[in-house]
Design a protein around this motif. Structure first.
Motif, PDB file in Angstrom:
ATOM      1  N   VAL A 203       0.839  -1.210   0.000  1.00 49.68           N
ATOM      2  CA  VAL A 203       0.000   0.000   0.000  1.00 49.68           C
ATOM      3  C   VAL A 203       0.868   1.252   0.000  1.00 49.68           C
ATOM      4  N   LEU A 204       1.926   1.251   0.817  1.00 45.67           N
ATOM      5  CA  LEU A 204       2.822   2.412   0.871  1.00 45.67           C
ATOM      6  C   LEU A 204       3.511   2.627  -0.475  1.00 45.67           C
ATOM      7  N   ASP A 205       3.940   1.540  -1.101  1.00 43.26           N
ATOM      8  CA  ASP A 205       4.566   1.628  -2.426  1.00 43.26           C
ATOM      9  C   ASP A 205       3.601   2.238  -3.435  1.00 43.26           C
ATOM     10  N   LYS A 206       2.337   1.786  -3.399  1.00 42.85           N
ATOM     11  CA  LYS A 206       1.330   2.307  -4.323  1.00 42.85           C
ATOM     12  C   LYS A 206       1.029   3.779  -4.054  1.00 42.85           C
ATOM     13  N   LEU A 207       0.934   4.138  -2.776  1.00 40.22           N
ATOM     14  CA  LEU A 207       0.647   5.530  -2.425  1.00 40.22           C
ATOM     15  C   LEU A 207       1.745   6.460  -2.930  1.00 40.22           C
ATOM     16  N   ILE A 208       2.989   6.043  -2.763  1.00 38.98           N
ATOM     17  CA  ILE A 208       4.120   6.853  -3.228  1.00 38.98           C
ATOM     18  C   ILE A 208       4.067   7.017  -4.737  1.00 38.98           C
ATOM     19  N   THR A 209       3.861   5.897  -5.447  1.00 42.52           N
ATOM     20  CA  THR A 209       3.808   5.949  -6.916  1.00 42.52           C
ATOM     21  C   THR A 209       2.657   6.812  -7.397  1.00 42.52           C
TER      22      THR A 209
ATOM     23  N   SER B 139      -1.150   9.014 -18.685  1.00 49.16           N
ATOM     24  CA  SER B 139      -1.733   7.775 -19.214  1.00 49.16           C
ATOM     25  C   SER B 139      -1.614   6.633 -18.206  1.00 49.16           C
ATOM     26  N   LEU B 140      -0.547   6.626 -17.393  1.00 50.77           N
ATOM     27  CA  LEU B 140      -0.392   5.601 -16.355  1.00 50.77           C
ATOM     28  C   LEU B 140      -1.448   5.750 -15.272  1.00 50.77           C
ATOM     29  N   ILE B 141      -1.780   6.996 -14.930  1.00 50.47           N
ATOM     30  CA  ILE B 141      -2.844   7.248 -13.952  1.00 50.47           C
ATOM     31  C   ILE B 141      -4.146   6.630 -14.431  1.00 50.47           C
TER      32      ILE B 141
ATOM     33  N   ALA C 209      10.750   6.357  -7.081  1.00 53.69           N
ATOM     34  CA  ALA C 209       9.508   6.401  -7.857  1.00 53.69           C
ATOM     35  C   ALA C 209       9.654   7.333  -9.055  1.00 53.69           C
ATOM     36  N   ILE C 210      10.280   8.478  -8.833  1.00 49.50           N
ATOM     37  CA  ILE C 210      10.514   9.431  -9.926  1.00 49.50           C
ATOM     38  C   ILE C 210      11.467   8.825 -10.955  1.00 49.50           C
ATOM     39  N   LEU C 211      12.534   8.167 -10.463  1.00 44.54           N
ATOM     40  CA  LEU C 211      13.492   7.522 -11.366  1.00 44.54           C
ATOM     41  C   LEU C 211      12.817   6.431 -12.189  1.00 44.54           C
ATOM     42  N   TRP C 212      11.958   5.622 -11.535  1.00 46.13           N
ATOM     43  CA  TRP C 212      11.237   4.559 -12.239  1.00 46.13           C
ATOM     44  C   TRP C 212      10.341   5.136 -13.327  1.00 46.13           C
TER      45      TRP C 212
END
Length: 306
Positions: free
Chosen positions: A117-123, A242-244, A208-211
């Motif tokens: 969940v934390l990973d998803k929230l950050i992304t 588009s990813l959103i 996340a920004i780098l990814w």
């Protein structure tokens, strides 16, 4: 709803969106763009996919550091297998399979769920900001304000939902049911990580920004392969938007939704629609080939995480 029916509906929606955008452009123009793709970019695209898996593995390493010591090799395998699951599940929901894989490494389900969940929230928070900038640049002011407002409301609503004890109770009561006890520790780990690991959290945002940037370069190379030259910065912003859209769980792994949003936004930027869709489909073909290859390897090995 029956799972097979859900899958069928999502496949139909994905195909319908692709059919809509292809019909808007003409199938012949799209096929010409794909058939004329320069294959010399394929090795670089595959290499960048591998780099994106490494970034995610490092991200998981940071998120799981307070919980367990998992080897870099295992985390890389988890990163790849989670990506594969996300390719074939609705709205990237398959990426939640990381919970299962982390649990296999000895992390309790509650803590593993908190990591996911934390990973998803950050992304999603990073995507919301970059997508908002892209929409503001490429859409009319009124359209941009409306969509950005919806994105912000959605993000705030998601955070409030996770933070709400009543919402968590309802999930435990009506979703988890008799399995509730297995997910104990979710709230505690989420709170402790965000409170005690602020520097790691900052690193996670940087990753996340780098990814996202690596993902944008993959798309940029796909567009170059069909003859479209556009600034990487534009690709970064439009790809975020588009990813959103692709996160919404109504299509198969975001297929169709992602391409439709990208074509419409690139058109606003003055790019040729047929070549844009062709470039995205080149990436889709490569990524699906990679995902199928990894899936077959995992099936043959069976104990890929052993």
């Amino acid at each position: 709803m029956n799972k097979k029916l859900q899958l069928a509906i999502r496949i139909i929606i994905s195909l319908a969106l692709l059919a809509y955008i292809v019909n808007k452009i003409t199938l012949k123009a799209v096929l010409e763009a794909i058939s004329g793709a320069d294959l010399k970019y394929v090795p670089a695209i595959v290499l960048l996919f591998l780099i994106s898996f490494l970034i995610k593995a490092v991200n998981y390493r940071l998120l799981t550091a307070p919980l367990a010591k998992i080897s870099a090799v295992r985390l890389l395998k988890i990163s790849v297998l989670t990506w594969v699951a996300g390719m074939f599940a609705p709205g990237k929901v398959g990426e939640l399979s990381v919970i299962y894989f982390l649990n296999k490494q000895g992390i309790p389900l509650g803590a593993a769920t908190a990591v996911s969940v934390l990973d998803k929230l950050i992304t999603i928070s990073v995507l919301t900001v970059t997508a908002a900038i892209g929409l503001a640049l490429f859409l009319d002011k009124t359209e941009a304000i409306q969509i950005v407002a919806l994105l912000i409301i959605g993000l705030v609503g998601l955070i409030m939902l996770i933070a709400s004890s009543k919402a968590r109770y309802l999930i435990r009561r009506f979703v988890l049911g008799k399995y509730e006890s297995r997910f104990a520790g979710f709230s505690r780990h989420l709170l402790e990580y965000t409170k005690n690991n602020k520097l790691l959290l900052l690193y996670n945002y940087g990753l996340a920004i780098l990814w996202l940037y690596v993902s944008a370069i993959i798309i940029w190379l796909g567009l170059l392969s069909v003859g479209v030259r556009t600034p990487v910065a534009d690709v970064f912003l439009i790809n975020s938007a588009s990813l959103i859209v692709s996160i919404i769980p109504v299509t198969l792994g975001g297929l169709g939704a992602r391409e439709t949003a990208a074509v419409l936004l690139f058109e606003k930027a003055g790019m040729p629609a047929a070549q844009i869709l062709g470039g995205y489909l080149v990436i889709t073909i490569i990524s699906n080939a990679l995902a199928i290859g990894v899936s077959l390897y995992a099936i043959l090995r069976k104990k890929v995480l052993a």
